[in-house]
Scaffold this motif. Sequence first.
Motif, PDB file in Angstrom:
ATOM      1  N   ASN A   1      46.299  45.992  38.866  1.00  0.00           N
ATOM      2  CA  ASN A   1      46.438  47.457  38.926  1.00  0.00           C
ATOM      3  C   ASN A   1      47.384  47.997  37.844  1.00  0.00           C
ATOM      4  N   LEU A   2      47.382  47.348  36.709  1.00  0.00           N
ATOM      5  CA  LEU A   2      48.240  47.810  35.620  1.00  0.00           C
ATOM      6  C   LEU A   2      47.662  49.070  34.983  1.00  0.00           C
TER       7      LEU A   2
ATOM      8  N   TRP B   1      39.974  43.521  26.561  1.00  0.00           N
ATOM      9  CA  TRP B   1      39.699  42.608  27.661  1.00  0.00           C
ATOM     10  C   TRP B   1      40.970  42.340  28.469  1.00  0.00           C
ATOM     11  N   ARG B   2      42.056  42.102  27.777  1.00  0.00           N
ATOM     12  CA  ARG B   2      43.332  41.894  28.472  1.00  0.00           C
ATOM     13  C   ARG B   2      43.719  43.131  29.268  1.00  0.00           C
ATOM     14  N   LYS B   3      43.526  44.285  28.669  1.00  0.00           N
ATOM     15  CA  LYS B   3      43.883  45.537  29.347  1.00  0.00           C
ATOM     16  C   LYS B   3      43.047  45.731  30.612  1.00  0.00           C
ATOM     17  N   TYR B   4      41.734  45.455  30.524  1.00  0.00           N
ATOM     18  CA  TYR B   4      40.867  45.651  31.688  1.00  0.00           C
ATOM     19  C   TYR B   4      41.136  44.617  32.775  1.00  0.00           C
TER      20      TYR B   4
ATOM     21  N   GLU C   1      47.833  43.530  47.956  1.00  0.00           N
ATOM     22  CA  GLU C   1      48.065  44.809  47.296  1.00  0.00           C
ATOM     23  C   GLU C   1      47.221  44.993  46.046  1.00  0.00           C
ATOM     24  N   ARG C   2      46.734  43.880  45.491  1.00  0.00           N
ATOM     25  CA  ARG C   2      45.966  43.923  44.249  1.00  0.00           C
ATOM     26  C   ARG C   2      44.783  42.987  44.370  1.00  0.00           C
ATOM     27  N   ASN C   3      44.135  42.665  43.254  1.00  0.00           N
ATOM     28  CA  ASN C   3      42.904  41.868  43.311  1.00  0.00           C
ATOM     29  C   ASN C   3      43.082  40.419  42.866  1.00  0.00           C
TER      30      ASN C   3
ATOM     31  N   PRO D   1      55.176  45.673  32.390  1.00  0.00           N
ATOM     32  CA  PRO D   1      54.467  44.437  32.740  1.00  0.00           C
ATOM     33  C   PRO D   1      53.197  44.299  31.897  1.00  0.00           C
ATOM     34  N   SER D   2      52.887  43.077  31.533  1.00  0.00           N
ATOM     35  CA  SER D   2      51.672  42.838  30.753  1.00  0.00           C
ATOM     36  C   SER D   2      50.788  41.847  31.494  1.00  0.00           C
TER      37      SER D   2
END
Length: 572
Positions: A135-136, A125-128, A488-490, A144-145
């Motif tokens: 955009n990691l 969940w953290r990864k998604y 640049e990201r969401n 970055p985490s």
Amino acid sequence: MIYKVYADNENFNNVEFSNGLNIVLGVKTETSNDTDTMNGVGKTTLLEIIDFCLGSKNDKNSYLKKIDEIKDWTFSIEMDFFNSVFTISRNIEFSKKIYIEGSVNDLPFVPEKEKGKYYFKLNDWRKYLGSYLFNLNSHSRFSPSFRSLISYFIRKRPESFIKPFEHHSKQLNWDVQVNNAYLLGLNWKCASNFQSIKENLKEIKKSLKKFDKTTLGEMETKKINLENELFTKNENLSSFKIHKNYDEIENRANQLSDELSYLSNSNMVLKRKLDKYLDSISNEVPPKNDLLGELYHEINDMFNLRTKKTLNEVKMFHDTLIKNRKSFLNVEILQIKDEIKNNNELIEEKGNERSKLMRILDTHNALDEYKLLQEQIYDDKIKLNEIKSYIDEYNEIKQNEKDINSKKNILKEKNELEYEINRGSWQESIRLFDENTKFLYGLSGELIINLKEAYDFKINFPKNDSRGISKMEIFCYDLMLLEKNSKERNIDFLIHDSQIFSDVDSRQVANALQLAQNKCNEHNLQYIFTLNSDELEKIKLELSDDFKLDELIKLKLFDNISNKHLLGFMFD
């Protein structure tokens, strides 16, 4: 964007949010007494719940875990996730699974399924979330985490309101470097690589500690000396002669030594005995006859003729006795001389034999000695190999240190190049920060990015002697991060606890809220913050009439009404 927060317990006071400003208000009622306080009504708890649903840790020291009354509750939020609105749910007790409801078939990855419900494991969940909001795509060490990045957009605890670049008092320096670089538009990999180099150099320094007691020069000297010793011992080993009967010869030589010692001691005793006998013979002299007669005459002729005749007989007996003793001693002397002669002959014979044996022993060696020399050489070779390994290890470590420092210098050059390549991006961060500070104070604020080892971040803020100025530094910095990264990201929401405005002049708070509203309206952003009612009234006095602050209140939590606390009950 976050649209709703609720729980599976009816006592919970649900709250819905929209774009723009969203206020969670702690209300002090007219009936409140001096002991009633707006701390504990649930403002911070609400932020903790949002962060909980976004994957914060939930160990025994976690904020929500300490509230026994909610240990079996499930909290949910509705939020944007990959271009759709999803409901995200997480249970306090069983917090390692995150349940998701919505158009799961449209997601770029497939959730797991259990009893008809879709869920993600916590780490997934953290990864998604990191992939969607920031955009990691890297999850290597020193990268970055999601949990660190999101903490710049959800500041809820006192330690997160100390420095703009830190969200926690125990945040590691590399984490500050990497995550801020990522959000500001710098090459975060440079910061990550610098940290890897630091770790490598740290390990090298740790490895070199074992060489503190002995210098390289001392070890080289030991090596040379030991090599010389080995050379000598090997030369001795190559010329080593072993007699097949060495042990028998050595035993016979030892036996002869014992016998010769015995014979020598025996002769010494015999010679003493001989000297004694010779001395006895020379001292054996018979007494004169007239002396005895004169003695008798002096005592008035006490002796008659008969007595004198007897004395003559005694004299004759005594003469005979002396003669016989001399004869005995002469015989003994001859025997002793013969025995000494025999012993001397044996001494010469055995001495000659021993000398021959010793010459053999002097020109040959025993097998035990040969083995002992071999063992010494073997042990010395082991010591020499250890010293060589010691020297090789030291030289290898020092060479690694040189290589790493060389890489460090190359990385510095690369970082300077990347700094120029990304100039447009980080300049935008500086411009937006300056814009924010000018709106608040009419003066420029400086967001400074220095190149040292990776990056050094600094803020020069106008009116730095004002009350609560550090909080406004954080506010301007966070709002800049939100605006820049939303393009640049969401990530499109920012959440602050009421501490962001503590000790800040109400005029600056009013300006900050006006600025936040302008940014939210311009870029379709969301700003959620908590506030106390007494502060709200002060702020309203500083706002224009067309700024309807009361209309932005999404939830009111009352200090002396239990069911109007967030969880529906009072808790410490």
